[in-house]
Design a protein around this motif. Structure first.
Motif, short mmCIF file in Angstrom:
data_model
loop_
_atom_site.label_atom_id
_atom_site.label_comp_id
_atom_site.label_asym_id
_atom_site.label_seq_id
_atom_site.Cartn_x
_atom_site.Cartn_y
_atom_site.Cartn_z
N PRO A 334 -6.38 -3.24 -10.43
CA PRO A 334 -6.58 -2.17 -9.13
C PRO A 334 -8.08 -1.63 -9.06
N LEU A 335 -8.61 -1.33 -8.02
CA LEU A 335 -9.65 -0.33 -8.08
C LEU A 335 -9.67 0.90 -8.64
N ILE A 336 -10.89 1.67 -9.07
CA ILE A 336 -10.60 2.88 -9.97
C ILE A 336 -10.19 4.01 -9.18
N ASN A 337 -9.98 3.91 -7.77
CA ASN A 337 -9.36 5.26 -7.25
C ASN A 337 -9.02 4.83 -5.61
N ASN A 338 -8.40 5.56 -5.00
CA ASN A 338 -8.18 5.29 -3.68
C ASN A 338 -9.33 5.40 -2.85
N ASP A 339 -10.15 6.38 -2.93
CA ASP A 339 -11.32 6.48 -2.15
C ASP A 339 -12.12 5.10 -2.17
N GLU A 340 -12.25 4.38 -3.31
CA GLU A 340 -12.80 2.90 -3.33
C GLU A 340 -11.83 2.16 -2.36
N ALA A 341 -10.34 2.14 -2.50
CA ALA A 341 -9.68 1.14 -1.93
C ALA A 341 -9.90 1.57 -0.41
N LYS A 342 -10.02 2.68 -0.03
CA LYS A 342 -10.31 3.14 1.36
C LYS A 342 -11.55 2.44 2.13
N ARG A 343 -12.66 2.53 1.04
CA ARG A 343 -13.79 1.89 1.31
C ARG A 343 -13.97 0.36 1.48
N PHE A 344 -12.97 -0.27 0.61
CA PHE A 344 -12.80 -1.79 0.76
C PHE A 344 -12.15 -1.93 1.94
N ASN A 345 -10.94 -1.36 2.41
CA ASN A 345 -10.17 -1.48 3.61
C ASN A 345 -10.90 -1.47 4.72
N ASP A 346 -11.83 -0.39 4.75
CA ASP A 346 -12.55 -0.19 5.97
C ASP A 346 -13.50 -1.33 6.20
N LEU A 347 -14.23 -1.98 4.90
CA LEU A 347 -15.11 -3.16 5.20
C LEU A 347 -14.45 -4.33 5.41
N ALA A 348 -13.31 -4.52 4.97
CA ALA A 348 -12.36 -5.66 5.05
C ALA A 348 -11.99 -5.80 6.89
N LEU A 349 -11.68 -4.62 7.37
CA LEU A 349 -11.21 -4.59 8.74
C LEU A 349 -12.62 -4.74 9.65
N GLN A 350 -13.72 -4.28 9.08
CA GLN A 350 -15.20 -4.32 9.85
C GLN A 350 -15.17 -5.81 9.87
N TYR A 351 -15.14 -6.48 8.76
CA TYR A 351 -15.92 -7.95 8.28
C TYR A 351 -14.54 -8.97 8.59
N MET A 352 -13.74 -8.66 9.41
CA MET A 352 -12.43 -9.53 9.31
C MET A 352 -12.83 -10.65 10.29
N PRO A 353 -13.74 -10.64 11.39
CA PRO A 353 -14.07 -11.83 12.07
C PRO A 353 -14.79 -12.98 10.90
N PHE A 354 -15.51 -12.22 9.92
CA PHE A 354 -16.32 -13.07 9.18
C PHE A 354 -15.56 -13.63 7.84
N THR A 355 -14.32 -13.25 7.61
CA THR A 355 -13.68 -13.56 6.55
C THR A 355 -12.99 -15.02 6.47
N ILE A 356 -13.69 -15.57 5.24
CA ILE A 356 -13.38 -17.12 5.37
C ILE A 356 -12.15 -17.54 4.21
N ALA A 357 -11.93 -16.49 3.36
CA ALA A 357 -11.13 -16.68 2.17
C ALA A 357 -10.56 -15.26 1.84
N LYS A 358 -9.05 -15.15 1.42
CA LYS A 358 -8.55 -13.97 0.61
C LYS A 358 -7.80 -14.33 -0.40
N GLY A 359 -7.59 -13.41 -1.47
CA GLY A 359 -6.62 -13.54 -2.39
C GLY A 359 -5.21 -13.36 -2.01
N MET A 360 -4.32 -13.63 -3.10
CA MET A 360 -2.82 -13.39 -2.55
C MET A 360 -2.55 -12.21 -2.22
N PRO A 361 -1.50 -11.96 -1.26
CA PRO A 361 -1.06 -10.75 -0.79
C PRO A 361 -0.87 -10.03 -1.82
N VAL A 362 -1.01 -8.60 -1.95
CA VAL A 362 -0.78 -7.88 -2.76
C VAL A 362 0.89 -7.42 -2.74
N PRO A 363 1.54 -7.22 -3.79
CA PRO A 363 3.00 -6.83 -3.84
C PRO A 363 2.99 -5.65 -3.19
#
Length: 463
Positions: A334-363
């Protein structure tokens, strides 16, 4: 949490999981602040939950009252006056047992780091083993440093990026050199430093030589750095709290040791084995969920290597598993806390058009701070992610048009503690060694090979 031994494939894994279960089943401790040998409880408690699962409360901590940090520095100043006059061989004797204790109780410390920080076993082992190596090296240096004088009081300010090895090693080096220390760890995972304090208390380190203050609101960090009685500051890790130190107006006479996390960028140029290169870079990028001091967040290559690299990266990342860090089969915890997870998710959404690879879906049954790492490419040249580290499991691939551009990209990057190179070209290796100005370099191997606290040396803490 998994039951023993369903998700363990080795005897070491079973021992590790057993220690995790012991910690989780133990009565929840009260963790006070400490200064001058006193346990200081304010009565204002706050609980800290494990990033593994928000229902796991592993300790009750005390919010310091106003003036507590001032008192802690005062206690350290008083202790430093007498401690600095003690012969260095005698000072070192207080720490002689530390490596042996860490070796004997290795899995207990590893499990404690996992519970408090969410590291998988491999990364938590590296924290403990790095601390052992560093303290052994520092003890050897004690016989070689001569008659140089200590500086006074040092602040050791740390974050979850290296929650044990780095702050412990720097604190030990400072104290053996004759200084007193005030440790100020992250509010998110202070337990490893409390374990170290308790160990030194057991070996009767004189009162005030080591002091420990944790606070939920983090106001004590600027108080500590601003105190004119402090001779030096160690800043290790990352995040806003530590990065803000770089912009504070600090006295010119204040010594400063910087082990801040950066991008740890990597150059790829005609490697001898592209498959091994991709696997090593994935290892570098996603160790400790991208949060390690040495986690890589930028890869630089030419167009000729880009297609094969990204094809393999996309293939391999599909098998990159995010799960409970206690399980042997987990690659990313896991990431250290939910704030970091939100920051990641915001960036992942912002850079979705540039995403070329992704890890396995999270359970779906895992908490929200478990995320699937991503790799991106094709950003505009002026995009911040090309130059500034996120301390998240986001790997950015940058394409350049010449060998000279490799080095310009490194020069323009927030490198932090290291940079890497994957190539079979001996001339490029030699140029990389000569021109890239970073504390550590890794060539044709993962940055996981690097050790935190490499700069924890006695000479940093004496006049």
């Amino acid at each position: 949490m998994a039951d023993v031994p369903d998700f363990q494939t080795t005897e070491e894994g079973r021992q590790y999981e057993s220690e995790v279960m012991i910690i989780l089943s133990a009565e929840k401790k009260d963790y006070p602040n400490y200064f001058g040998g006193l346990k200081v409880a304010s009565g204002r408690e706050f609980k800290i939950c494990s990033p593994i699962d928000p229902t796991i409360e592993y300790g009750i901590f005390q919010e310091p009252e106003e003036g507590t940090m001032e008192e802690a520095v005062g206690a350290a100043v008083k202790a430093a006056e007498s401690w600095g006059k003690v012969d260095i061989a005698e000072r070192a004797r207080y720490f002689q047992a530390v490596p042996g204790v860490l070796k004997a109780r290795r899995m207990h410390y590893v499990a404690s780091i996992t519970v408090s920080c969410g590291m998988i076993r491999q990364d938590a082992l590296k924290e403990v083993d790095s601390a052992i190596e560093a303290v052994e090296r520092i003890l050897k240096e004690a016989s070689e440093i001569g008659k140089r004088k200590p500086m006074g009081v040092w602040a050791v300010i740390s974050s979850p990026n290296s929650p044990f090895a780095s702050p412990v090693a720097f604190a030990v080096a400072a104290m053996i050199a004759g200084n007193a220390v005030v440790m100020n760890p992250s509010k998110y995972c202070p337990m490893p430093i409390h374990l170290f304090y308790n160990l030194m208390e057991k070996y009767q380190l004189p009162d005030g030589v080591l002091n420990l203050i944790v606070d939920r609101k983090e106001y004590t960090t600027p108080e500590l750095v601003d105190d004119t009685r402090i001779a030096g500051v160690v800043a290790t890790g990352g995040g806003d709290r530590l990065e803000d130190l770089m912009f504070m107006q600090i006295d010119d006479d204040l010594a400063f040791v910087n082990e801040l996390k950066g991008m740890n960028p990597v150059i790829v140029y005609r490697p001898s084995d592209m498959k091994a290169t991709v696997k090593n870079i994935m290892d570098s990028a996603f160790a400790y969920s991208g949060q390690s001091i040495f986690s890589c967040s930028k890869v630089i290559m030419m167009r000729e290597d880009h297609a094969k690299f990204t094809e393999l990266l996309s293939e391999y990342m599909k098998d990159l598993k995010t799960d409970d860090p206690v399980n042997d089969t987990t690659h990313v915890g896991p990431l250290i806390n939910n704030d970091e997870a939100k920051r990641f998710n915001d960036l992942a959404l912002q850079y979705m058009p540039f995403t070329i690879a992704k890890g396995m879906p999270v359970p779906k049954d895992l908490p929200e701070n478990y995320i699937a790492p991503i790799a991106i490419s094709g950003l505009e040249k002026e995009d911040d992610l090309n130059y500034i580290d996120t301390a998240l499991p986001i790997l950015n691939i940058v394409v350049v048009d010449s060998v000279d551009a490799f080095f310009q990209e490194i020069e323009d990057s927030e490198c932090g503690q290291s940079a890497g190179l994957f190539t079979k070209d001996p001339k490029l290796i030699e140029r990389f060694k000569n021109e890239v100005d970073v504390p550590q370099k890794f060539i044709n191997e993962s940055s996981r090979s690097l050790r935190p606290a490499f700069d924890a040396r006695l000479e940093r803490f004496v006049k």
